[in-house]
Design an enzyme around this catalytic site. Structure first.
Site, mmCIF file in Angstrom:
data_model
loop_
_atom_site.group_PDB
_atom_site.id
_atom_site.type_symbol
_atom_site.label_atom_id
_atom_site.label_comp_id
_atom_site.label_asym_id
_atom_site.label_seq_id
_atom_site.Cartn_x
_atom_site.Cartn_y
_atom_site.Cartn_z
ATOM 1 N N GLU A 100 0.002 -7.696 4.086
ATOM 2 C CA GLU A 100 0.293 -6.343 3.612
ATOM 3 C C GLU A 100 1.264 -6.350 2.424
ATOM 4 O O GLU A 100 1.905 -5.338 2.140
ATOM 5 C CB GLU A 100 0.865 -5.465 4.738
ATOM 6 C CG GLU A 100 0.177 -5.596 6.091
ATOM 7 C CD GLU A 100 -1.271 -5.123 6.089
ATOM 8 O OE1 GLU A 100 -1.788 -4.789 5.023
ATOM 9 O OE2 GLU A 100 -1.879 -5.100 7.175
ATOM 10 N N ASP A 108 -8.920 -6.667 -2.309
ATOM 11 C CA ASP A 108 -9.557 -7.138 -1.095
ATOM 12 C C ASP A 108 -10.907 -7.730 -1.462
ATOM 13 O O ASP A 108 -11.659 -7.140 -2.252
ATOM 14 C CB ASP A 108 -9.755 -5.995 -0.095
ATOM 15 C CG ASP A 108 -8.461 -5.582 0.589
ATOM 16 O OD1 ASP A 108 -7.507 -6.380 0.582
ATOM 17 O OD2 ASP A 108 -8.406 -4.463 1.117
#
Length: 534
Positions: A190, A377
């Site tokens: 994260e 991502d």
């Protein structure tokens, strides 16, 4: 070259093996593998065959790598691909004549693609798994592989240094056992960072909650080194953080980061910190920050290339066969036109040229040690943006055809231009408000309380198989995915069920009634630290 581009792709999904199939569970794995990972392997293999090196820095979290190498899941994936092709054949044969007339060409495109994916899988990947082809590409110097903690925990809120070290040790050992490569770089989960000091306590009621949801949390009595110290102990030399983390440390003014796409900063401003790595504090660990002004040109909170009217629409799905056969057409309308692969390919070329132009514009006035980090991502390429792998290939080849910008990996950039600037970084993440808001809410407080209780109980367990089994369940419980899914209301009930499942199994393990191999993949022997974290 005047400067370089570092594509950084972050690959992560939580532990899903034998934890549901559809709509959540193993289906998540298979969708991402078929739509992103197999196409990415094909693109990278093609670039490797043409002599390209230092193309992409690819992070694969250990918990995902375990599943990508697991024989059981590879067999299930094979069957899933075959069933998908049968579903398509049924759709093609049972559709009314009007649908066949309008969607016939795109169905044929789907059929050819499914056949290609099956051929690729059956051509060796079914036996080796999906980690080995990336490891092979890393050994050839085409990509760099990043590692991470074992199960993607949110490190800034972990209070027990032994458990932090255990997560890191297991993660690096898993990656090494599956790839033969000991990672020297990581995508910290994260993009979470915490400097030295007392750790915020998410199990307690916040002292204040900002309008964007950012909580000001009471701090525990635990006083720990900064996150970089734990990585340095493990031999990691560099990591990826969110760009705003570095920018804030360099003195950049408050910014609406969601609107920075193409907003190229002037040379000589604090934002220059995003164009090269910096040392974290007084450590030897370098941090690379995402350059959002450049990266958001591709995809950002309000749009980007994937929203183009000619690209395949992610949300328009044939509920009979589950295929996406329409193009975006109009982002404000539910009426969609059939997907046209040839027209989409033409737009890929346009958007690759546009991105290369933007990159050249950004790099031209800057020193030759400029390294722009465009991080995403992995699932953006193929799963969310169907044409993404084509675009990535076109950008890499387009950059090679000119002389002002080249691709690099983070490790290569670090070797060629060692950082000379040090910054004291703030506590931060990539999430809402660049703090803890995406993981710490009133709805997730009970999870953090249960995690704290489990961590305390684990610290008192004696060694042996029961401790190993408890460690696996504890690390799965610590995954950042569960509070994130609840806070974002994305399959929240599934996340709640997973937390309760791992809590129950943890209790069984503590009592010695759980098989030590529960929730372990068959791909490798668990590292020794599953038994006792360092």
């Amino acid at each position: 070259m005047p400067g370089s581009l570092a594509f950084v792709l972050h690959s992560h999904l939580p532990w899903l093996r034998q934890h549901g199939v559809f709509p959540v569970g193993e289906e998540w794995l298979f969708q991402s593998w078929s739509e992103s990972y197999l196409p990415l392997i094909r693109v990278l293999d093609g670039l490797a065959d043409d002599g390209f090196t230092d193309v992409v820095t690819l992070g694969i979290t250990p918990v995902l790598a375990e599943q990508m190498a697991d024989p059981y899941l590879m067999e299930e994936f094979h069957g899933w691909l075959g069933r998908r092709q049968l579903d398509l054949r049924w759709t093609m044969s049972a559709a009314p004549a009007s649908d066949k007339a309008t969607l016939g060409p795109v169905w044929e495109h789907h059929w050819q693609r499914q056949a290609q994916l099956l051929e690729q899988l059956e051509g060796g990947l079914l036996d080796t798994g999906l980690v080995e082809p990336f490891a092979r590409l890393a050994r050839r110097g085409v990509i760099q592989l990043l590692g991470g903690p074992a199960t993607h925990p949110y490190l800034p809120l972990m209070t027990d240094p032994a458990l932090i070290r255990g997560q890191i040790a297991d993660g690096l050992a898993i990656t090494q056992s599956l790839t033969g490569i000991r990672p020297t770089g990581v995508w910290t989960p994260e993009c979470g960072y915490r400097p030295a000091g007392r750790v915020a306590d998410p199990s307690e009621i916040p002292l204040h909650v900002a309008d964007d949801g950012t909580p000001t949390l009471p701090v525990s009595t635990t006083d720990l080194p900064g996150i970089e110290a734990f990585w340095a102990e493990a031999g990691v030399s560099h990591l990826v953080l969110d760009g705003p983390t570095l920018a804030r440390a360099a003195g950049a003014p408050p910014t609406d980061w969601g609107s920075t796409a193409r907003d190229l900063p002037r040379v000589g401003t604090p934002m220059d910190v995003l164009d090269r790595p910096v040392l974290i504090g007084d450590s030897d660990v370098a941090a690379f920050g995402r350059n959002l002004a450049v990266a958001y040109a591709v995809w950002n909170p309000t749009g980007g290339y994937p929203a183009d009217v000619w690209y395949r629409d992610f949300h328009a799905i044939d509920m009979e066969g589950g295929y996406k056969s329409w193009r975006v057409t109009d982002t404000t309308s539910l009426i969609k036109e059939p997907y046209d692969p040839a027209a989409a390919t033409a737009r890929v070329a346009d958007h690759a040229a546009d991105f290369i132009g933007l990159l050249s514009e950004h790099i031209a006035p800057r020193p030759d040690d400029t390294c722009v980090v465009a991080a995403y991502d992995t699932e953006l390429f193929g799963h969310w943006w169907y044409e993404g792998p084509q675009w990535l290939d076109a950008v890499v080849r387009g950059l090679a055809a000119q002389a002002d910008v080249g691709t690099t990996t983070l490790a290569s950039s670090l070797r060629q231009h060692p950082p000379s600037t040090s910054l004291a970084l703030p506590e931060s993440s990539w999430g809402w408000g660049k703090g803890h808001a995406a993981w710490v809410t009133e709805e997730t407080r009970w999870i953090w309380r249960e995690i704290r209780r489990a961590e305390e109980r684990f610290s008192m367990l004696p060694g042996g198989p029961s401790r190993r089994a408890a460690w696996r369940q504890l690390t799965l419980l610590q995954a950042s995915d569960w509070p994130f899914m609840i806070a974002r209301e994305q399959s929240a009930q599934y996340a709640v069920e997973r937390v309760k499942t791992h809590l129950a199994r943890f209790e069984q393990a503590c009592r010695g009634t759980l098989d030590p191999d529960t929730d372990l993949a068959a791909a490798h022997t668990p590292p020794a630290s599953h038994t006792r974290p360092a």
